[in-house]
Design an enzyme around this catalytic site. Structure first.
Site, short mmCIF file in Angstrom:
data_model
loop_
_atom_site.label_atom_id
_atom_site.label_comp_id
_atom_site.label_asym_id
_atom_site.label_seq_id
_atom_site.Cartn_x
_atom_site.Cartn_y
_atom_site.Cartn_z
N CYS A 182 21.26 -17.46 3.21
CA CYS A 182 20.34 -18.64 4.27
C CYS A 182 20.97 -19.57 4.11
O CYS A 182 20.53 -20.81 5.46
CB CYS A 182 18.74 -18.43 3.42
SG CYS A 182 18.61 -16.93 3.22
N GLU A 233 13.75 -17.74 4.71
CA GLU A 233 13.99 -18.49 6.31
C GLU A 233 14.62 -17.80 6.44
O GLU A 233 14.43 -17.90 8.14
CB GLU A 233 15.46 -19.36 5.50
CG GLU A 233 15.03 -20.55 4.26
CD GLU A 233 15.14 -19.70 2.99
OE1 GLU A 233 15.02 -18.57 2.58
OE2 GLU A 233 16.11 -20.40 1.76
N HIS A 279 14.81 -12.98 3.24
CA HIS A 279 14.63 -13.80 2.25
C HIS A 279 13.67 -14.74 3.37
O HIS A 279 12.82 -14.79 4.45
CB HIS A 279 15.52 -15.32 2.52
CG HIS A 279 16.55 -14.14 1.04
ND1 HIS A 279 17.44 -15.09 0.46
CD2 HIS A 279 16.54 -13.43 0.10
CE1 HIS A 279 17.66 -14.55 -0.57
NE2 HIS A 279 17.15 -12.86 -0.86
N CYS A 292 19.67 -20.00 -0.15
CA CYS A 292 21.02 -18.84 -1.86
C CYS A 292 22.68 -19.43 -0.79
O CYS A 292 21.89 -19.73 0.93
CB CYS A 292 20.55 -17.46 -1.18
SG CYS A 292 20.27 -16.63 0.49
N1 LIG Z 1 13.95 -14.99 -2.64
C1 LIG Z 1 14.39 -15.77 -2.00
C2 LIG Z 1 15.85 -16.49 -2.48
N2 LIG Z 1 16.35 -15.93 -3.81
C3 LIG Z 1 17.94 -15.81 -3.93
O1 LIG Z 1 18.35 -15.07 -3.52
C4 LIG Z 1 18.85 -13.76 -4.63
C5 LIG Z 1 18.56 -12.71 -4.36
O2 LIG Z 1 19.88 -12.15 -3.35
P1 LIG Z 1 19.63 -10.83 -2.50
O3 LIG Z 1 20.41 -9.84 -2.54
O4 LIG Z 1 20.44 -11.23 -0.80
O5 LIG Z 1 18.24 -10.97 -1.87
C6 LIG Z 1 17.73 -14.77 -6.13
O6 LIG Z 1 18.58 -14.60 -7.11
C7 LIG Z 1 17.68 -15.73 -5.19
O7 LIG Z 1 19.36 -16.68 -6.34
N3 LIG Z 1 16.33 -17.23 -1.87
C8 LIG Z 1 16.22 -17.69 -0.79
O8 LIG Z 1 17.07 -18.48 -0.20
N4 LIG Z 1 15.15 -16.99 0.52
C9 LIG Z 1 14.52 -16.57 -0.51
O9 LIG Z 1 12.97 -15.83 -0.04
#
Ligand SMILES: Nc1c(N[C@@H]2O[C@H](COP(=O)(O)O)[C@@H](O)[C@H]2O)[nH]c(=O)[nH]c1=O
Length: 148
Positions: free
Chosen positions: A88, A56, A54, A79
């Site tokens: 994160c 972060e 992600h 997240c």
């Molecule tokens: N791309 C993004 C987030 N995206 C969040 O994470 C979810 C996907 O989680 P995962 O399956 O672990 O990749 C997505 O549906 C959204 O809620 N969060 C963040 O802190 N930073 C990021 O850059």
């Protein structure tokens, strides 16, 4: 001391970085992050392909110094949950970040304010809503539950 104009410029840089996440990040939302120390950006990140860093996590992977004097500017609420990648919000807590500035909340039902709560409950200073309209105009179409 960081003033409002500087804070806005850091979030705008995070927003610019987030554009680079597309299209590889899909179906994840395109997020950008910068780490700031003493008024200077010391690391940057944006969402990688699903299962990879992600925003972060990418910024943290590129910075190996202590985080107790670092402010993270991130376009989306970090997240709180373990999905395809670690949480994160919990990683920022474990690494001892000083402050987190967030543009907009993540409406994914697994998050939806919980990421902010994780940070605050750990005693981390959190600012929510910086450049929210500008960031939301870009990221909203990519956020759950709208994108499924
Ligand atoms: N791309 C993004 C987030 N995206 C969040 O994470 C979810 C996907 O989680 P995962 O399956 O672990 O990749 C997505 O549906 C959204 O809620 N969060 C963040 O802190 N930073 C990021 O850059």
């Amino acid at each position: 001391m960081t003033n409002l104009a500087q804070e806005i410029s850091f979030m705008q840089r995070a927003l610019t970085l987030s554009h680079q996440a597309l299209p590889a990040c899909r179906p994840n939302p395109p997020v950008g992050c910068v780490l700031v120390k003493d008024g200077l950006i010391v690391s940057e990140g944006f969402t990688q392909a699903p299962g990879c860093h992600h925003a972060e996590a990418m910024a943290l992977a590129n910075y190996d110094q202590p985080l107790d004097d670092i402010t993270a500017y991130v376009t989306l609420e970090p997240c709180s949950f373990v999905g395809r990648t670690p949480s994160c919000a919990h990683t920022l807590v474990e690494k001892g970040i000083k402050r987190v500035v967030v543009a907009t909340l993540d409406p994914d039902p697994r998050n939806s304010g919980k990421g902010i709560d994780v940070l605050k409950q750990a005693g981390i200073a959190v600012t929510l809503g910086l450049c929210e309209d500008e960031v939301a105009a870009f990221i909203s179409p990519y956020l759950l539950p709208n994108n499924n």
